[in-house]
Scaffold this active site. Sequence first.
Site, PDB file in Angstrom:
ATOM      1  N   GLN A   1      -7.303  -4.637   9.916  1.00 21.33           N
ATOM      2  CA  GLN A   1      -5.995  -4.169  10.839  1.00 21.33           C
ATOM      3  C   GLN A   1      -6.502  -3.048  11.628  1.00 21.33           C
ATOM      4  O   GLN A   1      -5.752  -2.367  12.085  1.00 21.33           O
ATOM      5  CB  GLN A   1      -4.780  -3.906   9.845  1.00 21.33           C
ATOM      6  CG  GLN A   1      -4.303  -5.288   9.077  1.00 21.33           C
ATOM      7  CD  GLN A   1      -2.857  -4.901   8.520  1.00 21.33           C
ATOM      8  OE1 GLN A   1      -1.824  -4.689   9.201  1.00 21.33           O
ATOM      9  NE2 GLN A   1      -2.871  -4.865   7.276  1.00 21.33           N
TER      10      GLN A   1
ATOM     11  N   ASP B   1      -3.174   7.828   4.595  1.00 17.88           N
ATOM     12  CA  ASP B   1      -2.642   6.357   5.048  1.00 17.88           C
ATOM     13  C   ASP B   1      -3.427   5.733   6.200  1.00 17.88           C
ATOM     14  O   ASP B   1      -3.596   6.644   7.276  1.00 17.88           O
ATOM     15  CB  ASP B   1      -1.305   6.176   5.045  1.00 17.88           C
ATOM     16  CG  ASP B   1      -0.661   4.720   5.033  1.00 17.88           C
ATOM     17  OD1 ASP B   1      -1.354   3.852   4.688  1.00 17.88           O
ATOM     18  OD2 ASP B   1       0.635   4.845   5.465  1.00 17.88           O
ATOM     19  N   GLU B   2      -3.474   4.567   6.186  1.00 17.83           N
ATOM     20  CA  GLU B   2      -4.056   3.806   7.561  1.00 17.83           C
ATOM     21  C   GLU B   2      -5.383   4.381   7.778  1.00 17.83           C
ATOM     22  O   GLU B   2      -5.743   4.564   9.274  1.00 17.83           O
ATOM     23  CB  GLU B   2      -3.067   3.995   8.726  1.00 17.83           C
ATOM     24  CG  GLU B   2      -1.742   3.389   8.481  1.00 17.83           C
ATOM     25  CD  GLU B   2      -1.836   1.692   8.340  1.00 17.83           C
ATOM     26  OE1 GLU B   2      -2.579   1.201   8.395  1.00 17.83           O
ATOM     27  OE2 GLU B   2      -0.568   1.354   8.365  1.00 17.83           O
TER      28      GLU B   2
ATOM     29  N   ARG C   1       2.650 -10.246  10.766  1.00 16.38           N
ATOM     30  CA  ARG C   1       3.697  -9.591  11.023  1.00 16.38           C
ATOM     31  C   ARG C   1       5.034 -10.613  10.524  1.00 16.38           C
ATOM     32  O   ARG C   1       6.137 -10.132  10.149  1.00 16.38           O
ATOM     33  CB  ARG C   1       4.080  -9.102  12.211  1.00 16.38           C
ATOM     34  CG  ARG C   1       3.368  -8.225  13.017  1.00 16.38           C
ATOM     35  CD  ARG C   1       3.070  -6.927  12.027  1.00 16.38           C
ATOM     36  NE  ARG C   1       1.830  -6.921  11.133  1.00 16.38           N
ATOM     37  CZ  ARG C   1       1.486  -6.285  10.151  1.00 16.38           C
ATOM     38  NH1 ARG C   1       2.676  -5.594   9.848  1.00 16.38           N
ATOM     39  NH2 ARG C   1       0.350  -6.701   9.633  1.00 16.38           N
TER      40      ARG C   1
ATOM     41  N   LYS D   1       0.931  -1.228   0.086  1.00 13.16           N
ATOM     42  CA  LYS D   1       0.073  -0.100   0.136  1.00 13.16           C
ATOM     43  C   LYS D   1       0.761   1.074  -0.041  1.00 13.16           C
ATOM     44  O   LYS D   1       0.591   2.218  -0.693  1.00 13.16           O
ATOM     45  CB  LYS D   1      -0.946   0.009   0.948  1.00 13.16           C
ATOM     46  CG  LYS D   1      -0.406   0.047   2.540  1.00 13.16           C
ATOM     47  CD  LYS D   1      -1.523   0.006   3.651  1.00 13.16           C
ATOM     48  CE  LYS D   1      -0.763   0.135   4.824  1.00 13.16           C
ATOM     49  NZ  LYS D   1       0.076   1.444   5.252  1.00 13.16           N
ATOM     50  N   THR D   2       1.896   1.235   0.809  1.00 20.63           N
ATOM     51  CA  THR D   2       2.777   2.438   0.788  1.00 20.63           C
ATOM     52  C   THR D   2       3.573   2.715  -0.432  1.00 20.63           C
ATOM     53  O   THR D   2       3.743   4.106  -1.098  1.00 20.63           O
ATOM     54  CB  THR D   2       4.158   2.419   1.849  1.00 20.63           C
ATOM     55  OG1 THR D   2       3.532   2.176   3.064  1.00 20.63           O
ATOM     56  CG2 THR D   2       4.899   3.416   1.886  1.00 20.63           C
TER      57      THR D   2
END
Length: 781
Positions: A255, A224-225, A613, A32-33
């Site tokens: 998330q 973002d997020e 993770r 996504k980044t």
Amino acid sequence: MEYLKELNDPQRAAASHLEGPMMVIAGAGSGKTRVLTYRIAHLIDNGVDPFNILALTFTNKAAKEMKERIANMIGGHEARNIWMGTFHSIFARILRSEYDKIGYPSNFTIYDTQDSKSLLKTIIKEMGLDDKLYKTNIVYGRISSAKNNLISPQAYLKNVEIVSEDQSNARPKMGDIYLEYAKRCYRAGAMDFDDLLFITNVLLKKHPDVLLKYQEKFKYILVDEYQDTNYSQYLIVKRLAARYENLCVVGDDAQSIYAFRGANIQNILNFKRDYPDYKLYKLEQNYRSTQTIVDAANSIIDNNRDQIKKDVWTSNPEGDKIRVVRTYSDNEEGKFVANDIFESKNNLQASDNDFAILYRTNAQSRSMEEALRKLNIPYKIYGGLSFYQRKEIKDLLAYFRLAANPKDEEAFKRIVNYPKRGIGNTTIDKLTIGANNAGASLWNAACNPAEFGVQLSSGVFNKLQQFTLMMKSFASKLDNTKAFELADEIAKVSGIYKELYADKTPEGVARYENIQELLNGIQEFTDNESTDEKIVTLPDFLIDVALLTDADNESEEDKDKVTLMTIHSAKGLEFPYVYIVGLEENLFPSQLSISTRSELEEERRLFYVAVTRAEKKCTLSYATSRYRWGQLSQCEPSRFIEEIDSRFLDTSLTNQEKSPMHLGDDDFDFGGFNGGQKKKQPTYLDKYKNQSQKYSKKSSSTGTSAPSKPNFGVPKNLKKVSGTTKAAKVDVSKVIPGVQVMHDRFGKGKVLTVEDGKATVFFPSHGQKQLLLQFAKLEVL
């Protein structure tokens, strides 16, 4: 345009979107980044002015990395012009520009959590309230929650429901504390982190001209997020984007794990309601983890009802199954993890920083730390005391803050007598009373004590005048002196250098070195941020450092160490080898978070974050007994283990009599060499055996049930037979559809289906449950 060829099809489609609202649902490890970065580059490549782009992230580190990537793609000069940073840093920048409209000084102080709690502690004491009832953490959390929901002190006191709740909790003065706290912050020219968002909302609402100015400026907004935004952040973004609606939000509802901070998952779930003509893009290819980890994570999150459905997949190798490990105590759990890391480092040629140990609560780190220390494995606690929270650092920063903002009461109280200059608490109390009575700042009272009715001896008065003159001297150089030069002068003239240099103890030397490191950081900041048009000043550095997060504070010496952290802190990070420990009912999921479906689903999302993770290998562990509040409690495995599809689990370490910690010399081979011959080194295993035997004897003597010999946990389905404990044999083949079974937690139930090692059982008192037969305590009736 060549750069777009580096993306996969869904990434390219999202990055190429130019106009109108859009939402990118990005699964864990899906890049996504990368999409955000390429979309910003693509906007600029299509003629959008970088000054018209606002990109909001959740860490300064993420913003810095994105800027560097964009600079490599389109050139560093253009990348510098993008408004990119955290919510707090961007809106602090806006508030400093619009300070005259909100009644704050341009160099207002930003209080960190410690500063805020210190002020609240003072207020509670001054109001004569019981500090055991009005605990600082509780009061701070209550005020923070109110601000995040845009409830002012005045509105708080008028809200019947809120006031009634405080009264029922025997804290009727909560609203009065909030009101006084707000007044004191304003008087001190200070904002806390929540104020940066709260006051930005007030600014945009009360000043339509300011709102229009920034709507015109930020024609393209990226967030973002987005699933982690709270109501206050949501409203700011909605207002700024209202004119052009060129809003791009990126996130993953699976998330969303920060409800306790006020994050509202409905912001992302209801995006379609706010922008009916939006475009939806899904990034579903995971580039991080093995197929097994991805598939296991999918089977976990499938249990949540409130979600945006997506099919996360990967083309990575299948990889190892997820190990499930049972130990009989939390200390034994720590020993297992440390020992496994010790072996894996040697067998896999891995570095310490390839390993992460994740837990639900900070208290769980103790047993892990003890075990790692015994094997001399270096580790770091992520989210522990950061560099900028150390006393000597906060002391010097307080000098910087007071020079920039003389009204800063917390900074004043911290340094007025450090290093010691004969200005004691009695003097401070007199000045505080005088200032409070006049509604003025401590600084004003210190500069002119007599005007505020404060009587001081000539000796104390002279010392106070020397201090205020010194601070005025520093303040006069703020705007025309480079940050490093003034910081170095303050460290010397204030006496901090001399004070710390004189302390030759190891702790004193370390504190002195920390001051040196702070000044090195200021020099680096000065060099990086300086331009031909502008020198970098100390207030510039203070703005930057006040908004640093734990993710921004990692030092070089911390790079190659095993990472210990809560799962909340692990969000956004990745490690080759991950251990998720303490997977027990009432610990994870937390006993405090299972009373409603929404709470349980957030706990499940937290588990999903933990598993995702891991890149190569994931290990889950639980203890069958754990000390809580000084009492040894028996534990049962977390329901989350049962929810993972059994095809992805290796449960061989839950059903054997011998624990890896208790293998005999013949069972374990370290592969060491001595004199050309292979030699086993069971020394620390022997130590663990001895400790386990001591534990068993101690438990027997105190009447606490524990294994009488070292084994891998207390076997499940225990029954008392002739005064001894034996495992009851459960014939899984008898668990078939239609039979009646007994479960120790859910009671009597009826088996509906059995498939892939899982049984679906209906319990009249708990409803339908899906149980993993490997773990379920089922007895056929």
